[in-house]
Structures are given as structure tokens and as C-alpha cells.
Design an enzyme around this catalytic site. Sequence first.
Site, short mmCIF file in Angstrom:
data_model
loop_
_atom_site.label_atom_id
_atom_site.label_comp_id
_atom_site.label_asym_id
_atom_site.label_seq_id
_atom_site.Cartn_x
_atom_site.Cartn_y
_atom_site.Cartn_z
N LYS A 1 0.75 -1.21 0.06
CA LYS A 1 -0.08 -0.12 0.15
C LYS A 1 0.78 1.48 -0.15
O LYS A 1 1.55 1.55 0.89
CB LYS A 1 -0.95 0.09 1.17
CG LYS A 1 -1.86 1.01 1.24
CD LYS A 1 -2.50 1.49 2.37
CE LYS A 1 -1.95 2.55 3.05
NZ LYS A 1 -1.71 3.76 2.54
N CYS B 1 13.92 10.93 5.87
CA CYS B 1 14.01 10.33 7.51
C CYS B 1 15.50 10.47 7.89
O CYS B 1 15.52 10.88 9.04
CB CYS B 1 13.61 8.92 7.32
SG CYS B 1 14.25 8.14 6.04
N GLU C 1 11.59 15.58 15.07
CA GLU C 1 11.82 15.59 13.54
C GLU C 1 10.67 16.33 13.02
O GLU C 1 9.69 16.53 13.42
CB GLU C 1 11.34 14.07 13.06
CG GLU C 1 11.58 14.12 11.54
CD GLU C 1 11.30 12.62 11.07
OE1 GLU C 1 10.05 12.04 11.41
OE2 GLU C 1 12.12 11.95 10.56
N GLU D 1 11.19 1.11 9.48
CA GLU D 1 12.04 2.19 8.88
C GLU D 1 11.31 3.56 9.55
O GLU D 1 10.49 3.95 8.69
CB GLU D 1 12.50 2.09 7.62
CG GLU D 1 13.07 0.98 7.08
CD GLU D 1 14.60 1.00 7.63
OE1 GLU D 1 15.33 1.95 7.96
OE2 GLU D 1 14.96 -0.33 7.31
P1 NAD Z 1 2.78 7.66 8.28
O1 NAD Z 1 3.22 6.82 9.18
O2 NAD Z 1 1.68 8.87 8.44
O3 NAD Z 1 2.42 6.87 6.71
C1 NAD Z 1 3.21 5.94 6.47
C2 NAD Z 1 2.36 4.87 5.94
O4 NAD Z 1 1.56 4.30 6.94
C3 NAD Z 1 1.22 5.44 4.67
O5 NAD Z 1 1.09 4.61 3.61
C4 NAD Z 1 -0.07 5.76 5.50
O6 NAD Z 1 -1.19 5.44 4.87
C5 NAD Z 1 0.07 4.28 6.50
N1 NAD Z 1 -0.60 3.99 7.72
C6 NAD Z 1 -0.98 5.21 8.47
N2 NAD Z 1 -1.76 4.87 9.53
C7 NAD Z 1 -1.78 3.67 9.54
C8 NAD Z 1 -2.16 2.50 10.31
N3 NAD Z 1 -2.94 2.72 11.38
N4 NAD Z 1 -2.26 1.17 9.76
C9 NAD Z 1 -1.21 0.80 8.75
N5 NAD Z 1 -0.85 1.83 7.99
C10 NAD Z 1 -1.08 3.03 8.23
O7 NAD Z 1 4.11 8.66 7.66
P2 NAD Z 1 4.24 9.63 6.63
O8 NAD Z 1 3.60 10.84 6.97
O9 NAD Z 1 3.81 8.98 5.23
O10 NAD Z 1 5.77 9.68 6.38
C11 NAD Z 1 6.55 10.54 6.98
C12 NAD Z 1 7.36 9.92 8.23
O11 NAD Z 1 7.95 8.51 7.55
C13 NAD Z 1 8.46 10.54 8.71
O12 NAD Z 1 8.53 10.37 10.31
C14 NAD Z 1 9.69 9.91 8.46
O13 NAD Z 1 10.86 10.30 9.00
C15 NAD Z 1 9.50 8.63 8.13
N6 NAD Z 1 10.11 8.02 7.15
C16 NAD Z 1 11.08 7.04 7.27
C17 NAD Z 1 12.04 6.63 6.50
C18 NAD Z 1 12.91 5.62 6.70
O14 NAD Z 1 13.57 4.97 5.93
N7 NAD Z 1 13.38 5.29 7.95
C19 NAD Z 1 11.80 6.81 4.85
C20 NAD Z 1 10.81 7.74 4.71
C21 NAD Z 1 9.92 8.26 5.68
#
Ligand code: NAD
Length: 494
Positions: A177, A286, A385, A252
Site C-alpha cells: 500500500k 528520514c 523531527e 524504518e
Molecule cells: P505515516 O506513518 O503517517 O504513513 C506511512 C504509511 O503508513 C502510509 O502509507 C499510511 O497510509 C500508512 N498508515 C497510516 N496509519 C496506518 C495504520 N493505522 N495502519 C497501517 N498503515 C497506516 O508517515 P508519513 O507521513 O507517510 O511519512 C513521514 C514519516 O516517515 C516521517 O516520520 C519519516 O521520518 C518517516 N520515514 C522514514 C524513512 C526511513 O527509511 N526510516 C523513510 C521515509 C519516511
Amino acid sequence: MRGELYIDGKWMPAANGGTFDIINPATEEVFHKAAAATAEDVDVAVKAARRAFDKDGWPKLPGHERARYLRAIASGIRNRQAEIARLETLDNGKPTPEADWDIADAAGCFDFYADLAEQLDNNPEEEINLADPRFTSKAVKEPIGVAGAIIPWNYPLLMAAWKVAPALAAGCTVVLKPAELTSLTALELAAVADEAGLPPGVLNILTGSGSIAGQAIVDHKGVDKLAFTGSGPVGSKIMAAAARDIKRVSLELGGKSPFVVFDDANIDEAVEWIMFGIFWNQGQVCSATSRVLVQEGIYDKLLSRLIEETNKIKIGNGLEEGVLLGPLVSKRQLQQVMAAIDGARAAGATVACGGERPEGFEKGYYLKPTILTDVPLDSDAWVEEIFGPVVCIRPFKTEEEAIELANDSRFGLAAAVMSKDNARAERVAAAFRAGIVWINCSQPTFTEAPWGGYKESGIGRELGRWGLENYLETKQITRFASDEPWGWYIKAPA
Ligand code: NAD
């Protein structure tokens, strides 16, 4: 442009016909709609992935045959690189040269894991020397099963590749997804996989919300492994949910990574890497090095060069030539980053440059690249962050102080150090409590090298051979090879 779900080798609308808007962050225009998958759609997709894994033979294919599909996907992406990069810019806002870089990297990731899939054929088992000579034993690697992959919006196709390529190479099947803010290039990946002839059910891609489609993947009993990239709070929820039925999980998550610059560094080189470390991808990275520590002897000079160069960055629609900073991904993201800057001001920080919308942009989620100084160590701006083009910078005196400040974080994704003194750079690299350490640079990322965080930045490693291990189980096969009976219950006749 695609907008349907890709399930079991077929394109279909959501079970309830639901859709959601796709918005261009540079113009705020709704330019497309994508299907909003329901729990019912997820169930159909997981059952297809289960069948592909349990019955149709994907995990039983020799690695070199899976590798052929992966290479076909890599070339399918490359053949349409410019078109896919343009879609990424429309959907995410990043400048097209950055999108182009991501798409090329995504193709490279499929090629890399094709090589590793082939290597699985050469080294399928490892003999184990047992202390007890009556037994022989070997360890074999097997795919975990159905992988549920959930990814964020900052590197949409690349994050998909980081999960799908190693999972398919290992012999897993996948339900992926993408983030609801950036669905389009994941659907192109489905189209490319379909053209490559990937068997039905092996890769299923469902667009939709985290709370419905994402949660349904996480909760589904047919999923064996969850691979998640995203925010800490959602990662924590996923880990808790995975614990219910002991699903394998790799996470991650976020970071607040330090960049330590010693006074023997070349100032222009340091400024270049500091900028690359926080303004690339609008700082929505990230591993962004968002806490910069500069040794006091060069602090003033470096800060004024940094402000000078930061003010020159060309801001605009990522499709325009020469643009180096596009809009943030969404209105909500812009509001969150602006709120973080306001919070920093209220805590006593100085906005040395940026901190506001650029002039002349009536539409689009734009923000000037921002430098914060005098940021209190206990303020949110230093600790949390921000996930935008906002860097905090402060001076330090000694190596010991720099290491202490750098490690004083609940995150541990990345860290960087710059010095001409190699021994010192190595010493500091060893002292960092972080999973990724850069010396004399910040951010370059390689498919061959492990990627992942210490502390609250995650669990497990992606990329390289470590990324393949994420999708493999280890099985021991032990044989009783003695001519003598075991003789515990049934004694040999005297
Ligand atoms: P998010 O956690 O809101 O969403 C990430 C994904 O999770 C999306 O696809 C979202 O639809 C899904 N999601 C949200 N709630 C969910 C639930 N209850 N159950 C299952 N899936 C769910 O994060 P974001 O806003 O998309 O991304 C930003 C964050 O991601 C930042 O904190 C960043 O640091 C982190 N990030 C980390 C890495 C890494 O490699 N460590 C890479 C990119 C982003």
C-alpha cells in the site's frame, strides 16, 4: 494515468467504488482520482498473495527464474523513466531531476536484488558442525511468506522498490500500500510488473488510506511479515498489532540526525553537504541531517556562507528547469512544518533565514528553506523531527561535547561528520549511536549498503544482503545419522 487497484493480476475499482483525490502540491489542483481500497479488497489481495505463495509455486521457482522477472521490471521502469519521474513530480512535488534520480535508483534496486536472487541458487544451504557426531545438520533459507508492505510519500517509487524487490527475490509474495498522498508511481510499478509477466497474485498494489487499507493489511491473519516505512507513532502501532499474531516486522522510522563539522573542514564543502543533507527532497527525508553542530572557530563564517547559499536556492514547481526546492507534499505537511518553526521562535530560537512562504507564490505548498540558530536543546525544534527544509545549527567546542550533543536523541537513524583528520572522523563515526554514518558527506545512499536505524528509528535493515534477510526465515534440518539406536526408552537387548 492509472487509478484502479492491482489485485491478482487484474485492475479493478474498490469494492465499494470509493475513490480519493490526487492533488498536485505545486498548484493545489485535484488532477486525478485513485481507488480507496477497503478491508474487503485487502482480503482478496492477501488471499491471492497466499495462493501465489502456497500453491502456485513462486517461492519454489529457482532464484535465477525470479531474477528474470526482477530484471524485466528494472528495464520496464527504465524504458519509461522520464514519464514515471514526471508523475512523481506531479504527485509529490519534488524537482524532476530528483524524481529522475529516484526512478533510476528504483530500477537499479530491482537489478541488484535480481543478482541476489541468482546467488540464492548457488548457496542454498549451510552445513553445521555439531558437537554430537551422531547427527548431521544444515541450515537453509526460505522465504517468510506473504509480505504486507506499507510505505510513505517522500520517495514513493523508491520506497516501493526497497520492499518489493528484496521480497520477490527472496520468494515472498507481496501486498503493497503506497501512501495516500502519492499513489501514482506505485500503480505504474504494478503496470510494469504486469507487462513483465509476473504471475497473478505475486505482487498486489492497493491504494487507499492508512486507517482502512493499511490497518487491514496489518491485521490480516494471512500476512506473515510487515515491512513498514513511515512515522514513529504508526510504526509503534504496527509493531503492537504484529505482536498479536507474532508477525515478522521491520520498521524504518524517523530521525533527527546530527552533522558534526570540525574546524579543519573546508567551509564551502561543508556548506554544500549541509544543504544536501537538509534541503534535498524539501527536507522530507528520514535521514536528513537536521541538527548541525559546527566547531566554534569556523561557526560564524560557515553560518554566513550557509545563509548566503540558502538564499540562492531556486524555489518553484518541480517541473520547471533549474528548480532546486519544490513545494512540500501537502497542505497538512506545510502547516506542520510552519507550526514547528513558530514553536521554535516561541522557545527562543532565531530564524536566521527563511521561515515563511516565498514571495510570489499564491498557490502551492511552498516554504523558504529555513535556518534556525540559538535553538534551546530541550525545545521541540532541536528534539523532534520537523520533516521539512528546516535546519537547526549550533556551535560546539570539543570533540567530546560534539559526540555528546549528537547522541543526545531518542532517534538513531543517521549521523555525519566532516573533518580532514581521518583518525578523528573515524573516532567520531565509531562513537555515533546511529545505523548510518557518513564521513565528509551527508545522504548518499547505496542499494548495496545496509539502511536502518538504532533506537526509536526502527528495527531491521533494508538494502544490501541485509534487505534480503528481511524476507527470509532460517530452517535447520538435522539428521540422526548414527548406526547405534538412540536407546532412551527402548533399551538395546543386553
Ligand atoms: P505515516 O506513518 O503517517 O504513513 C506511512 C504509511 O503508513 C502510509 O502509507 C499510511 O497510509 C500508512 N498508515 C497510516 N496509519 C496506518 C495504520 N493505522 N495502519 C497501517 N498503515 C497506516 O508517515 P508519513 O507521513 O507517510 O511519512 C513521514 C514519516 O516517515 C516521517 O516520520 C519519516 O521520518 C518517516 N520515514 C522514514 C524513512 C526511513 O527509511 N526510516 C523513510 C521515509 C519516511
